[in-house]
Enzyme design. Structure first.
Site, PDB file in Angstrom:
ATOM      1  N   TYR A  51      -0.564   4.100  11.618  1.00  0.00           N
ATOM      2  CA  TYR A  51       0.101   2.783  11.618  1.00  0.00           C
ATOM      3  C   TYR A  51      -0.926   1.696  11.363  1.00  0.00           C
ATOM      4  O   TYR A  51      -2.036   1.745  11.901  1.00  0.00           O
ATOM      5  CB  TYR A  51       0.779   2.519  12.969  1.00  0.00           C
ATOM      6  CG  TYR A  51       2.291   2.617  12.851  1.00  0.00           C
ATOM      7  CD1 TYR A  51       2.992   1.715  12.047  1.00  0.00           C
ATOM      8  CD2 TYR A  51       3.001   3.601  13.512  1.00  0.00           C
ATOM      9  CE1 TYR A  51       4.362   1.802  11.915  1.00  0.00           C
ATOM     10  CE2 TYR A  51       4.377   3.697  13.385  1.00  0.00           C
ATOM     11  CZ  TYR A  51       5.059   2.794  12.584  1.00  0.00           C
ATOM     12  OH  TYR A  51       6.402   2.886  12.443  1.00  0.00           O
ATOM     13  N   GLU A  53       0.016  -2.094  10.708  1.00  0.00           N
ATOM     14  CA  GLU A  53       0.647  -3.382  10.397  1.00  0.00           C
ATOM     15  C   GLU A  53      -0.389  -4.501  10.340  1.00  0.00           C
ATOM     16  O   GLU A  53      -1.339  -4.520  11.126  1.00  0.00           O
ATOM     17  CB  GLU A  53       1.718  -3.710  11.435  1.00  0.00           C
ATOM     18  CG  GLU A  53       3.005  -2.986  11.111  1.00  0.00           C
ATOM     19  CD  GLU A  53       3.685  -2.445  12.340  1.00  0.00           C
ATOM     20  OE1 GLU A  53       2.961  -2.062  13.280  1.00  0.00           O
ATOM     21  OE2 GLU A  53       4.922  -2.409  12.334  1.00  0.00           O
ATOM     22  N   ASP A 206       9.252  -9.303 -13.138  1.00  0.00           N
ATOM     23  CA  ASP A 206       9.348  -7.985 -12.516  1.00  0.00           C
ATOM     24  C   ASP A 206       9.029  -6.980 -13.622  1.00  0.00           C
ATOM     25  O   ASP A 206       9.871  -6.654 -14.452  1.00  0.00           O
ATOM     26  CB  ASP A 206      10.765  -7.783 -11.969  1.00  0.00           C
ATOM     27  CG  ASP A 206      10.980  -6.382 -11.420  1.00  0.00           C
ATOM     28  OD1 ASP A 206      10.095  -5.515 -11.590  1.00  0.00           O
ATOM     29  OD2 ASP A 206      12.049  -6.148 -10.834  1.00  0.00           O
ATOM     30  N   THR A 232       7.118  -1.887  -9.522  1.00  0.00           N
ATOM     31  CA  THR A 232       7.092  -0.591  -8.849  1.00  0.00           C
ATOM     32  C   THR A 232       5.818   0.101  -9.357  1.00  0.00           C
ATOM     33  O   THR A 232       5.179  -0.370 -10.295  1.00  0.00           O
ATOM     34  CB  THR A 232       8.304   0.289  -9.222  1.00  0.00           C
ATOM     35  OG1 THR A 232       8.372   0.379 -10.641  1.00  0.00           O
ATOM     36  CG2 THR A 232       9.600  -0.293  -8.695  1.00  0.00           C
ATOM     37  N   LYS A 235       6.781   4.191 -12.266  1.00  0.00           N
ATOM     38  CA  LYS A 235       7.450   4.341 -13.566  1.00  0.00           C
ATOM     39  C   LYS A 235       6.353   4.551 -14.625  1.00  0.00           C
ATOM     40  O   LYS A 235       5.640   5.542 -14.543  1.00  0.00           O
ATOM     41  CB  LYS A 235       8.337   3.132 -13.826  1.00  0.00           C
ATOM     42  CG  LYS A 235       9.455   2.965 -12.770  1.00  0.00           C
ATOM     43  CD  LYS A 235      10.363   1.822 -13.117  1.00  0.00           C
ATOM     44  CE  LYS A 235      11.623   1.735 -12.314  1.00  0.00           C
ATOM     45  NZ  LYS A 235      11.558   1.311 -10.938  1.00  0.00           N
ATOM     46  N   ARG A 241       5.564   6.585  -5.498  1.00  0.00           N
ATOM     47  CA  ARG A 241       6.660   5.614  -5.330  1.00  0.00           C
ATOM     48  C   ARG A 241       6.172   4.481  -4.455  1.00  0.00           C
ATOM     49  O   ARG A 241       5.751   4.721  -3.314  1.00  0.00           O
ATOM     50  CB  ARG A 241       7.852   6.235  -4.611  1.00  0.00           C
ATOM     51  CG  ARG A 241       8.432   7.449  -5.232  1.00  0.00           C
ATOM     52  CD  ARG A 241       9.810   7.709  -4.704  1.00  0.00           C
ATOM     53  NE  ARG A 241      10.761   6.905  -5.437  1.00  0.00           N
ATOM     54  CZ  ARG A 241      11.183   7.194  -6.658  1.00  0.00           C
ATOM     55  NH1 ARG A 241      10.772   8.263  -7.270  1.00  0.00           N
ATOM     56  NH2 ARG A 241      12.037   6.403  -7.277  1.00  0.00           N
TER      57      ARG A 241
HETATM   58  N1  PLP Z   1      12.844  -3.735 -10.714  1.00  0.00           N
HETATM   59  C1  PLP Z   1      13.211  -3.119 -11.844  1.00  0.00           C
HETATM   60  C2  PLP Z   1      13.124  -3.876 -13.138  1.00  0.00           C
HETATM   61  C3  PLP Z   1      13.673  -1.797 -11.812  1.00  0.00           C
HETATM   62  O1  PLP Z   1      14.058  -1.209 -12.945  1.00  0.00           O
HETATM   63  C4  PLP Z   1      13.734  -1.142 -10.571  1.00  0.00           C
HETATM   64  C5  PLP Z   1      14.205   0.262 -10.456  1.00  0.00           C
HETATM   65  O2  PLP Z   1      14.649   0.913 -11.297  1.00  0.00           O
HETATM   66  C6  PLP Z   1      13.358  -1.832  -9.430  1.00  0.00           C
HETATM   67  C7  PLP Z   1      12.913  -3.125  -9.525  1.00  0.00           C
HETATM   68  C8  PLP Z   1      13.519  -1.248  -8.063  1.00  0.00           C
HETATM   69  O3  PLP Z   1      12.707  -0.248  -7.774  1.00  0.00           O
HETATM   70  P1  PLP Z   1      12.974   0.684  -6.495  1.00  0.00           P
HETATM   71  O4  PLP Z   1      14.127   1.534  -6.850  1.00  0.00           O
HETATM   72  O5  PLP Z   1      11.706   1.396  -6.398  1.00  0.00           O
HETATM   73  O6  PLP Z   1      13.245  -0.214  -5.346  1.00  0.00           O
END
Ligand code: PLP
Length: 438
Positions: A51, A53, A206, A232, A235, A241
């Protein structure tokens, strides 16, 4: 201390079957990839026991000297992987995934009911960018904030920046979100920056889908124009993850992003159950991935992701398919199957039977999300498996065969008793609830 096989053969067997499925199918889901053995070793390590935090040097638990070392290393590598100056940018590597990372940014910089604009889900955006329908506020983001999604120009399949600008001038959002889950082109960051500046909004990207491509500089650099960048890590970046949030260190529009974002990750969203204590095993795996992301080999891989995707796109066009936006600049293509007289849901099912894994996807103008008119095909995973352009051309041919089989099956149903049955159950007089207590 038993091995998994000794302690729990049942789970071991399920994992073995899943591994076999992953290795024996053509994995074309644009958001998936195969991470490395080194990343998996870190993820499966004793780091999961701890842990921690708080942030390095400021923890709420003892025994964190090595975890501090690890998280600091991970932060340094994250900034280096995206070519960022440590004096100008900071990063939080603790978000448990992409959706919490996004909500942490919103919590940091917005008040409840502040306005946001992200790409509409049916046009390629992500749920967490504020998806709502005229009847329902579907995503938590649209429940807590006022969302006015922007859309594509349906005639070109490209983001309609003129409409985004006009709407932003009327709607006056506090945050504009670039980035998508199913958009085959780059975002026009200079244009979005100019729109954000004109209305006094912050600009966030994002880059979940394309972060590997950004790290390798094979697509445009969002950091030049955006205030905050989320991602993320599993990908195209090919890590474990997880999620990350990058933020400018200097205040933007009076907001101290660094403290606001760090506080939103912890304690902010821990207190609202989206975030738990940091997953140190993930941070360990992420550090490994980010070291690799700085290697020449990683750049070669990302270039191949893009060239393979282009080869796939060109072959599909040659075979007569309509692609949203006409092609691809990144790792995915979005095929509009409606002109072929079939939908993405049925094609996904048939291809699944042939161990070709991809997903049905909405395309602009679709009416139903459950039976959408398109499929999304991504190149990262099979490029990791060593496929080149030649194999991606063959993939296009396989998909074409799958579509033809689906069309045949549809014709067979149409000429059969099944069609009479379908006509019967879909007639206005028939109710599946007949004789069922509700
Ligand atoms: N943002 C985008 C553009 C995504 O395509 C995704 C998932 O496919 C996410 C955020 C969310 O990711 P997670 O499923 O890991 O929360």
């Amino acid at each position: 201390d038993y091995s998994l096989g000794e302690a729990d053969p049942e789970v071991r067997e399920i994992i073995t079957k899943e591994k076999e499925r992953q290795f024996k199918s053509l994995e074309l889901i644009a958001s998936e990839n195969f991470t490395s053995r080194a990343v998996m070793e870190a993820v499966g390590s004793c780091l999961t026991n701890k842990y921690s935090e708080g942030l390095p040097g400021k923890r709420y638990y003892g025994g964190n000297e090595y975890i501090d070392e690890l998280e600091t290393l991970c932060q340094k590598r994250a900034l280096a992987a995206f070519n960022l100056d440590e004096n100008k940018w900071g990063v939080n590597v603790q978000p448990l995934s992409g959706s919490p990372a996004n909500f942490e940014v919103y919590t940091a910089i917005l008040k409840p009911h502040d306005r946001i604009m992200g790409l509409d889900l049916p046009h390629g955006g992500h749920l967490s960018h504020g998806f709502m329908t005229p009847k329902r506020r579907v995503s938590g983001t649209s429940i807590y904030f006022e969302s006015m999604p922007y859309r594509l120009d349906e005639s070109t399949g490209l983001v309609d920046y003129d409409m985004l600008e006009k709407t932003a001038i009327l709607f006056r959002p506090k945050l504009i979100i670039a980035g998508a889950s199913a958009y085959p082109r780059d975002f026009d960051y200079p244009r979005m920056r100019q729109i954000a500046d004109a209305v006094g909004a912050l600009l966030m990207m994002d880059m979940a889908h394309i972060s590997g491509l950004v790290a390798a500089s094979v697509v445009a650099d969002p950091f030049k124009y955006c205030d905050v960048v989320t991602t993320t890590t599993h990908k195209s970046l090919r890590g474990p993850r997880g999620g990350m949030i990058f933020f400018k260190k200097d205040p933007v529009l009076g907001v101290e992003l660094e403290s606001a974002i760090n506080n939103a990750v912890f304690p902010g969203l821990q207190a609202s159950y989206l975030q738990g204590g940091p997953h140190n095993h993930t941070i360990g795996g992420l550090a490994v991935c980010l070291k690799h992301a700085q290697s020449p080999e990683f750049k070669v891989y990302q270039n191949k992701v893009v060239s393979n995707c282009r080869a796939l796109a060109s072959r599909l066009v040659e075979l007569g398919y309509k692609l949203v936006s006409g092609g691809s600049d990144n790792h995915l293509v979005l095929v509009d199957l409606r002109p072929m007289g079939i939908d993405g849901a049925r094609v996904e099912k048939i291809l699944d039977m042939a161990s070709i894994t991809l997903n049905k996807n909405s395309v602009p103008g679709d009416k139903s999300a459950l039976v959408p008119g398109g499929i999304r095909i991504g190149s990262p995973a099979m490029t990791t498996r060593g496929f080149s352009e030649k194999e991606f051309v063959a993939i296009a041919d396989f998909i074409h065969e799958g579509v033809e089989i689906t069309l045949e099956a549809k014709k067979l149903v149409q000429g059969s008793k099944l069609q009479d049955f379908m006509n019967f159950v879909t007639s206005p007089n028939f109710s599946l609830m007949n004789n069922v207590a509700d």
